[in-house]
Enzyme design. Structure first.
Site, PDB file in Angstrom:
ATOM      1  CB  CYS A   2      -0.941   0.116   1.182  1.00 22.15           C
ATOM      2  SG  CYS A   2      -2.062  -1.261   1.372  1.00 22.15           S
ATOM      3  NE  ARG A  27       4.693   1.288   0.031  1.00 18.75           N
ATOM      4  CZ  ARG A  27       5.629   0.983   0.920  1.00 18.75           C
ATOM      5  NH1 ARG A  27       6.887   1.161   0.615  1.00 18.75           N
ATOM      6  NH2 ARG A  27       5.312   0.522   2.101  1.00 18.75           N
ATOM      7  CD1 TRP A  74      -0.636  -6.494  -2.875  1.00 16.83           C
ATOM      8  CD2 TRP A  74      -0.959  -6.995  -0.728  1.00 16.83           C
ATOM      9  NE1 TRP A  74      -0.377  -7.840  -2.704  1.00 16.83           N
ATOM     10  CE2 TRP A  74      -0.568  -8.162  -1.402  1.00 16.83           C
ATOM     11  CE3 TRP A  74      -1.226  -7.068   0.644  1.00 16.83           C
ATOM     12  CZ2 TRP A  74      -0.432  -9.389  -0.755  1.00 16.83           C
ATOM     13  CZ3 TRP A  74      -1.080  -8.296   1.279  1.00 16.83           C
ATOM     14  CH2 TRP A  74      -0.686  -9.445   0.578  1.00 16.83           C
ATOM     15  CG  ASN A  98       1.167   0.683   4.345  1.00 15.18           C
ATOM     16  OD1 ASN A  98       0.864  -0.509   4.323  1.00 15.18           O
ATOM     17  ND2 ASN A  98       2.358   1.139   4.011  1.00 15.18           N
ATOM     18  N   GLY A  99      -1.223  -1.053   6.532  1.00 15.78           N
ATOM     19  CA  GLY A  99      -0.985  -1.910   7.699  1.00 15.78           C
ATOM     20  C   GLY A  99      -2.242  -2.670   8.085  1.00 15.78           C
ATOM     21  CD  GLU A 483      15.646 -14.964  -7.244  1.00 14.62           C
ATOM     22  OE1 GLU A 483      14.958 -15.218  -6.235  1.00 14.62           O
ATOM     23  OE2 GLU A 483      15.448 -13.952  -7.936  1.00 14.62           O
ATOM     24  CE  LYS A 487      12.848 -13.164  -9.289  1.00 10.19           C
ATOM     25  NZ  LYS A 487      12.808 -12.297  -8.232  1.00 10.19           N
ATOM     26  CD  GLU A 490       8.581 -12.905  -7.491  1.00 12.78           C
ATOM     27  OE1 GLU A 490       8.438 -12.330  -6.407  1.00 12.78           O
ATOM     28  OE2 GLU A 490       9.604 -12.791  -8.187  1.00 12.78           O
ATOM     29  CG  HIS A 506      15.188 -38.696  -2.195  1.00 12.11           C
ATOM     30  ND1 HIS A 506      15.460 -40.022  -1.931  1.00 12.11           N
ATOM     31  CD2 HIS A 506      16.396 -38.095  -2.386  1.00 12.11           C
ATOM     32  CE1 HIS A 506      16.781 -40.201  -1.946  1.00 12.11           C
ATOM     33  NE2 HIS A 506      17.360 -39.060  -2.230  1.00 12.11           N
ATOM     34  CE  LYS A 602      11.178  -3.847  -5.815  1.00 11.84           C
ATOM     35  NZ  LYS A 602      11.494  -5.221  -6.201  1.00 11.84           N
TER      36      LYS A 602
HETATM   37  C1  G6P Z   1       7.945  -9.354  -1.450  1.00 12.38           C
HETATM   38  C2  G6P Z   1       8.349  -9.148  -2.893  1.00 12.38           C
HETATM   39  C3  G6P Z   1       9.571 -10.000  -3.214  1.00 12.38           C
HETATM   40  C4  G6P Z   1      10.699  -9.711  -2.236  1.00 12.38           C
HETATM   41  C5  G6P Z   1      10.234  -9.906  -0.782  1.00 12.38           C
HETATM   42  C6  G6P Z   1      11.270  -9.403   0.216  1.00 12.38           C
HETATM   43  O1  G6P Z   1       7.432 -10.617  -1.263  1.00 12.38           O
HETATM   44  O2  G6P Z   1       7.282  -9.478  -3.761  1.00 12.38           O
HETATM   45  O3  G6P Z   1      10.016  -9.698  -4.524  1.00 12.38           O
HETATM   46  O4  G6P Z   1      11.767 -10.552  -2.493  1.00 12.38           O
HETATM   47  O5  G6P Z   1       9.054  -9.144  -0.560  1.00 12.38           O
HETATM   48  O6  G6P Z   1      11.409  -8.007   0.074  1.00 12.38           O
HETATM   49  P1  G6P Z   1      12.594  -7.183   0.662  1.00 12.38           P
HETATM   50  O7  G6P Z   1      12.277  -5.752   0.325  1.00 12.38           O
HETATM   51  O8  G6P Z   1      12.619  -7.418   2.148  1.00 12.38           O
HETATM   52  O9  G6P Z   1      13.859  -7.638   0.022  1.00 12.38           O
END
Ligand code: G6P
Length: 607
Positions: A2, A27, A74, A98-99, A483, A487, A490, A506, A602
């Site tokens: 947010c 955000r 969000w 926000n929160g 990772e 990626k 997402e 396994h 984000k």
């Molecule tokens: C969210 C984002 C991810 C990110 C994670 C940690 O889930 O969608 O892309 O890796 O937060 O964010 P940070 O700002 O703590 O690295």
């Protein structure tokens, strides 16, 4: 998670708020709204969906409005809809939040007995009513917000305006970021300094528990005990260039291509090759303190947690008297974990605002553990609350899926590991190969971007229609597989799992048939043959294997992407560039919203 903006001044508030919201949209982006005022006449605009939906609603009749607040959401409580969008209005009060207000149900019942009724499903509307109920007593907004917040349990960043007070925006924070921009005859509010760029570089970072009254002439701050606090105005450097796409179609691909430059910034002044020197200025730890470290917790979420895991594999190779626990913050915070003697905790976060990571930081601090941060966003909560750390200096990362952040996080952590190992006696002969490779890494990444982009684009075109995939790797390539899988899921919404290559047999191999493709990362080292066996097992069950490797050996797979590089240790970061480009092009082929994937945000500032 947010975004919040606010303005009080003499300019067109609508355009200032909308510009800020566009910058903060990473955000959260499921609904948005602004309210601006002129002489108590409110213009409230709210939409389901993105901020762009608000642009067309703005009309000339409120061009002279010079105070207002805005929000991009969000969803936590209540589905994304216009009704649940912020600002919320109850009585005289308009509020963005926000929160999460955890005790909102209790507060709601009390307010209902006082005659308030609610139209949305949000906790925010309850907070708005609570402020209104107090405000009606003596029309003092600053006091009403403070008093209301004493009754609230939860996390918040808020901005509040009363329609019969056209001179004040009252803001507060507890666990959610909030920054105030100080201008000439105007004051700006944002949940992230990036929204202030171009308006002012003079900012006040509000601290947890503080409430501030923002007027055209300045800012008054008080703490949670209602005591006046002298605000500290800081100058922030933010590069507007970094917030633009520089001719790329999306921020994601722009940020992938930023990496030679962003990584050079991470390394600048820290790896000095011609002097055989490694230096980290912000750790605030003496050699003796570094020498004493025996146990490291590395705490993070999402991509940052995979960067941490990858770095821990490196650090373990040269810091042999240190045990490293790489932990996902949302798990650690509720575990009854033990803290061995001589522990150090490192918090890794691109945004520096991730709620779960911050909660662990607080817990570690309470237990007396020294805390370091590996953070990108300068001035963010984690950066401010740790005892020392490393800014990764990767520049603004706008796309929700993190790319350049990952690369710089891995490198910053490895640098820390090397500095610590040197304090423990690692010889310069042993450190020098790392210095050489780190120094060469930006150029090597540039070469991969240059030579592999077209090949990976074509590869993505050929595999975009699949709905299932595995990413596999051994040793240091296992965190890379995690990772890579993250990626791709997402950005593409394909069902992808990352697995240790040796673990597939396994259980997970039961899934494999010709509806799956597998990305297998393979280094030309002693594990090469073992990785090949895993690939053969997959192919025997109909899986379509893409191998990403630095080996020139013969490989039987459906596709092989070969990376030529003189690097030995840091080739996984080159493989990762291939995997980033692949995720990007698959998402584009599938017609997805590349920079703002569905359901994500984000910066996740709620639990
Ligand atoms: C969210 C984002 C991810 C990110 C994670 C940690 O889930 O969608 O892309 O890796 O937060 O964010 P940070 O700002 O703590 O690295």
């Amino acid at each position: 998670m947010c975004g919040i903006v606010g303005y009080v001044g003499s300019k067109n508030a609508q355009s200032i708020l909308l510009e800020g919201l566009h910058r903060l949209e990473y955000r959260g982006y499921d609904s948005a709204g602004i309210v601006t005022f002129q002489d108590g006449d409110a213009c409230l605009l709210r939409v389901k969906g993105k901020v762009a939906g608000l642009d067309s609603l703005v009309n000339d009749s409120h061009r002279d409005d010079s105070i207002g607040i805005g929000h991009t959401r969000w969803a936590t409580h209540g589905e994304p809809s216009e009704r649940n969008a912020h600002p919320h209005n109850v009585g005289d009060i308009f509020l963005v939040h926000n929160g999460i207000i955890e005790n909102y149900k209790d507060l709601k019942s009390v307010l209902e007995t006082r005659g308030y009724s609610f139209v949305s499903e949000t906790d925010t509307e309850v907070l708005t009513a609570l402020v209104d109920s107090i405000y009606q007593q003596d029309k003092n907004l600053f006091a009403a917000v403070s008093e209301a917040l004493h009754m609230v349990v939860g996390a918040y960043g808020i901005a509040v305006v009363a329609k019969d007070n056209m001179d004040e925006v009252v803001v507060a924070r507890s666990g959610s970021p909030l920054v105030i921009g100080v201008g000439e005859g105007e004051t700006f509010i944002a949940s992230d300094p990036s929204a202030l760029v171009g308006n002012t570089n003079q900012v006040i970072f509000l601290k947890d528990g503080e409430v501030a009254k923002c007027t055209r002439d300045g800012v008054t701050v008080k703490d949670s005990a209602d005591q006046a606090v002298e605000p500290i105005v800081e100058t922030i450097e933010m590069d507007i260039q970094a917030m633009q796409k520089k001719g790329f179609d999306h921020f994601l691909v722009k940020e992938i291509f930023d990496q030679p430059e962003s990584l050079s910034a991470t390394l600048a002044g820290r790896v000095v090759k011609d002097q055989d020197l490694l230096r980290l200025g912000g750790l605030n730890m003496s050699e003796e303190e570094l020498r004493a470290v025996k146990h490291i917790f590395i705490v993070a979420c999402g991509t940052a947690s995979y960067a941490s895991m990858m770095a821990s594999y490196y650090i373990e190779r040269f810091a042999d008297d240190v045990v490293i626990d790489t932990v996902v913050a949302s798990e650690l915070r509720y575990r009854s974990f033990n803290v061995p003697e001589n522990s150090l905790a490192i918090f890794v976060s691109q945004s520096g605002e991730t709620a779960d990571t911050i909660a662990c930081l607080k817990e570690m601090k309470q237990r007396g553990v020294r805390c370091l941060g590996v953070v990108n966003a300068v001035g963010s909560t984690i950066a401010r609350e740790v005892d020392g750390g490393i800014y990764i200096h990767a520049g603004a990362e706008i796309s929700v899926a993190s790319t350049k952040g990952f690369t710089s996080q891995v490198v910053a952590l490895v640098l820390f590991g090397l500095v610590m190992a040197q304090a423990k006696g690692m010889s310069i002969e042993d450190v020098r190969p790392y210095i050489d490779e780190l120094d060469a890494l930006p150029e090597e990444i540039a070469a991969v971007l240059d030579t592999k982009n077209e090949e990976v684009k074509q590869l993505a075109a050929d595999y975009s229609q699949y709905e299932h995939a595995f990413y596999i790797g051994r040793d240091i390539l296992y965190p890379l597989a995690l990772e890579g899988a993250l990626k791709l899921k997402e950005t593409s919404y394909i069902h992808v799992e990352g697995q240790p290559a040796g673990e597939l047999k396994h259980g997970s191999i039961a899934l494999i048939d010709d509806r799956f493709f597998e990305v297998a990362f393979v280094m030309d080292n002693e594990l090469f043959e073992k990785s090949m066996s895993n690939i053969i097992e997959v192919q025997a069950r109909g899986g379509h294997v893409i191998v990403v490797t630095n080996s020139s050996r013969e490989i039987e797979a459906e596709r092989v992407v070969r990376i030529e590089s003189r690097l030995k240790m840091f080739t996984p970061l080159l493989f990762n560039v291939v995997s980033q480009l692949f995720a990007y092009y698959v998402a584009v082929n599938r017609g997805n919203d590349v920079d703002q994937p569905r359901n994500l945000a984000k910066s996740v500032t709620v639990e």
